[in-house]
Design a protein around this motif. Structure first.
Motif, PDB file in Angstrom:
ATOM      1  N   THR A 124     -17.753  25.797  14.603  1.00 31.57           N
ATOM      2  CA  THR A 124     -16.452  25.338  14.125  1.00 31.57           C
ATOM      3  C   THR A 124     -16.381  25.576  12.627  1.00 31.57           C
ATOM      4  N   ILE A 125     -15.435  26.417  12.225  1.00 35.13           N
ATOM      5  CA  ILE A 125     -15.170  26.710  10.819  1.00 35.13           C
ATOM      6  C   ILE A 125     -13.655  26.665  10.645  1.00 35.13           C
ATOM      7  N   HIS A 126     -13.205  26.055   9.573  1.00 35.29           N
ATOM      8  CA  HIS A 126     -11.778  26.013   9.256  1.00 35.29           C
ATOM      9  C   HIS A 126     -10.992  25.353  10.390  1.00 35.29           C
ATOM     10  N   GLY A 127     -11.646  24.398  11.085  1.00 36.10           N
ATOM     11  CA  GLY A 127     -11.008  23.665  12.170  1.00 36.10           C
ATOM     12  C   GLY A 127     -10.895  24.417  13.477  1.00 36.10           C
ATOM     13  N   VAL A 128     -11.440  25.628  13.546  1.00 33.82           N
ATOM     14  CA  VAL A 128     -11.352  26.449  14.752  1.00 33.82           C
ATOM     15  C   VAL A 128     -12.752  26.630  15.342  1.00 33.82           C
ATOM     16  N   THR A 129     -12.879  26.343  16.632  1.00 38.89           N
ATOM     17  CA  THR A 129     -14.157  26.454  17.325  1.00 38.89           C
ATOM     18  C   THR A 129     -14.187  27.739  18.145  1.00 38.89           C
ATOM     19  N   GLN A 130     -15.265  28.494  17.961  1.00 40.56           N
ATOM     20  CA  GLN A 130     -15.452  29.760  18.674  1.00 40.56           C
ATOM     21  C   GLN A 130     -16.855  29.810  19.262  1.00 40.56           C
ATOM     22  N   PRO A 131     -17.030  30.522  20.389  1.00 37.34           N
ATOM     23  CA  PRO A 131     -18.379  30.677  20.948  1.00 37.34           C
ATOM     24  C   PRO A 131     -19.230  31.584  20.063  1.00 37.34           C
ATOM     25  N   VAL A 132     -20.518  31.280  20.009  1.00 38.28           N
ATOM     26  CA  VAL A 132     -21.477  32.088  19.250  1.00 38.28           C
ATOM     27  C   VAL A 132     -22.723  32.268  20.109  1.00 38.28           C
ATOM     28  N   THR A 133     -23.204  33.492  20.178  1.00 39.01           N
ATOM     29  CA  THR A 133     -24.476  33.796  20.824  1.00 39.01           C
ATOM     30  C   THR A 133     -25.295  34.577  19.809  1.00 39.01           C
ATOM     31  N   THR A 134     -26.539  34.159  19.614  1.00 37.89           N
ATOM     32  CA  THR A 134     -27.393  34.844  18.647  1.00 37.89           C
ATOM     33  C   THR A 134     -28.845  34.769  19.100  1.00 37.89           C
ATOM     34  N   GLU A 135     -29.653  35.612  18.511  1.00 38.11           N
ATOM     35  CA  GLU A 135     -31.098  35.579  18.734  1.00 38.11           C
ATOM     36  C   GLU A 135     -31.760  35.218  17.420  1.00 38.11           C
ATOM     37  N   GLY A 136     -32.904  34.592  17.522  1.00 33.91           N
ATOM     38  CA  GLY A 136     -33.612  34.197  16.320  1.00 33.91           C
ATOM     39  C   GLY A 136     -35.085  33.999  16.580  1.00 33.91           C
ATOM     40  N   THR A 137     -35.710  33.394  15.602  1.00 28.80           N
ATOM     41  CA  THR A 137     -37.145  33.145  15.666  1.00 28.80           C
ATOM     42  C   THR A 137     -37.417  31.710  15.252  1.00 28.80           C
TER      43      THR A 137
END
Length: 187
Positions: A124-137
């Motif tokens: 959620t940024i600027h009041g708008v929620t969006q899906p996020v998929t990421t890879e990490g360590t």
């Protein structure tokens, strides 16, 4: 009597060390996030060292919250425009990510090592929620945990308007880098 006291001390020590090893929640108030925007006329980079986060290995969940006004820019005018014109940080003071580890690998916070993770959630940024998929360590080193990832945020997906006059100064996609060092919640 001395033997009984020794046994009690050994039992207490074992219980305390076992409870520390079984730690499954980790926290930070000083995580690090950077964003980088590369546009034809200008690169823009900002850093935030006041990122709060909790990671729960039992539930395989992570929550990250960052104060938008804590991002620091090289140029004060960029920082002012970022807060006032783009993210409107007085109206939308926080960016929040809530996610779950999805790749099925179990991270053992008691075993040193490097774990590849996939995370799926919402940002959620600027009041708008969006899906996020990421890879990490996730790196386990003794009692501390370090989580790292890098992903892209599309500015338009969060209803952040870029005026046409500065179109060549600000990219439509921003690269976000996260590097968070956690400590056990109950330490």
């Amino acid at each position: 009597m001395k033997d009984v006291i020794k046994i009690i001390i050994i039992c207490i020590t074992w219980l305390l060390s076992h409870s520390l090893l079984a730690q499954d929640k980790f926290i930070t108030q000083t995580g690090y996030t950077k964003f980088f925007s590369s546009a034809p006329l200008e690169d823009i980079e900002a850093h935030n060292n006041q990122v709060q986060s909790v990671i729960d290995f039992t539930k395989q969940e992570v929550v990250v919250s960052m104060d938008m006004q804590a991002f620091e820019f090289d140029k004060s005018l960029m920082q002012e425009h970022f807060n006032e014109n783009y993210v409107e940080s007085e109206k939308y003071p926080k960016a929040i990510f809530k996610g779950t580890f999805t790749n099925g690998s179990t991270i053992d916070p008691t075993k040193n090592g490097e774990y590849a993770v996939a995370v799926e959630g919402t940002m959620t940024i600027h009041g708008v929620t969006q899906p996020v998929t990421t890879e990490g360590t996730i790196i386990v080193n003794g009692p501390s945990i370090n989580a790292k990832t890098k992903f892209i945020v599309k500015v338009a997906d969060h209803d952040i308007d870029i005026p046409k006059i500065v179109f060549h100064n600000i990219a439509e996609e921003v690269e976000v880098t996260v590097d968070i060092k956690y400590s056990p919640l109950n330490s």
